[in-house]
Design a protein around this motif. Structure first.
Motif, PDB file in Angstrom:
ATOM      1  N   SER A 128       0.857  -1.186   0.000  1.00  0.00           N
ATOM      2  CA  SER A 128       0.000   0.000   0.000  1.00  0.00           C
ATOM      3  C   SER A 128       0.889   1.231   0.000  1.00  0.00           C
ATOM      4  O   SER A 128       1.848   1.308   0.779  1.00  0.00           O
ATOM      5  CB  SER A 128      -0.896   0.018   1.240  1.00  0.00           C
ATOM      6  N   VAL A 155      -3.853   9.628  -7.557  1.00  0.00           N
ATOM      7  CA  VAL A 155      -4.915   8.620  -7.507  1.00  0.00           C
ATOM      8  C   VAL A 155      -6.227   9.357  -7.725  1.00  0.00           C
ATOM      9  O   VAL A 155      -6.561  10.273  -6.974  1.00  0.00           O
ATOM     10  CB  VAL A 155      -4.937   7.887  -6.144  1.00  0.00           C
ATOM     11  N   GLU A 156      -6.913   8.959  -8.808  1.00  0.00           N
ATOM     12  CA  GLU A 156      -8.215   9.583  -9.101  1.00  0.00           C
ATOM     13  C   GLU A 156      -9.198   8.483  -9.437  1.00  0.00           C
ATOM     14  O   GLU A 156      -9.129   7.873 -10.502  1.00  0.00           O
ATOM     15  CB  GLU A 156      -8.084  10.558 -10.277  1.00  0.00           C
ATOM     16  N   GLY A 157     -10.100   8.183  -8.518  1.00  0.00           N
ATOM     17  CA  GLY A 157     -11.055   7.099  -8.740  1.00  0.00           C
ATOM     18  C   GLY A 157     -10.321   5.774  -8.875  1.00  0.00           C
ATOM     19  O   GLY A 157      -9.549   5.408  -8.000  1.00  0.00           O
ATOM     20  N   ASP A 158     -10.556   5.086  -9.996  1.00  0.00           N
ATOM     21  CA  ASP A 158      -9.908   3.795 -10.232  1.00  0.00           C
ATOM     22  C   ASP A 158      -8.578   3.940 -10.965  1.00  0.00           C
ATOM     23  O   ASP A 158      -7.971   2.944 -11.338  1.00  0.00           O
ATOM     24  CB  ASP A 158     -10.818   2.890 -11.076  1.00  0.00           C
ATOM     25  N   THR A 159      -8.145   5.162 -11.203  1.00  0.00           N
ATOM     26  CA  THR A 159      -6.932   5.381 -11.988  1.00  0.00           C
ATOM     27  C   THR A 159      -5.791   5.867 -11.097  1.00  0.00           C
ATOM     28  O   THR A 159      -5.945   6.811 -10.321  1.00  0.00           O
ATOM     29  CB  THR A 159      -7.189   6.427 -13.097  1.00  0.00           C
ATOM     30  N   ILE A 160      -4.675   5.198 -11.230  1.00  0.00           N
ATOM     31  CA  ILE A 160      -3.462   5.580 -10.505  1.00  0.00           C
ATOM     32  C   ILE A 160      -2.424   6.014 -11.530  1.00  0.00           C
ATOM     33  O   ILE A 160      -2.175   5.316 -12.507  1.00  0.00           O
ATOM     34  CB  ILE A 160      -2.908   4.390  -9.683  1.00  0.00           C
TER      35      ILE A 160
END
Length: 77
Positions: A5, A25-30
């Motif tokens: 993590s 990190v934005e929603g499901d996008t890293i």
């Protein structure tokens, strides 16, 4: 598989020369930043798999229709 993590701005180090930094990190996008020597190839997995498939197809022997080849040889004789 090792699971770690990390938070934005934190990183992991692979070996002595590769560093992977979590940029956002934005929603499901890293978004990751990767620092590695130039000789280390880095691909998105889907691109890597596509390259492997293309290489396998290029290395495979051609499927030659022997009957067609025999017919063509007969035409020229």
């Amino acid at each position: 598989m090792l699971v770690l993590s990390r938070k934005k701005g934190e990183s992991i180090v692979i070996g002595d020369q590769i560093e992977v930094v979590v940029l956002s990190v934005e929603g499901d996008t890293i978004k990751l930043g990767i620092s590695a020597p130039k000789h280390v190839d880095i691909f998105r997995k889907e691109v890597y798999l596509s390259i492997q498939e293309t290489n396998r197809e290029s290395a495979a022997p051609l499927q030659v229709d022997l009957h067609m080849l025999i017919d063509r040889l007969r035409e020229h004789n």
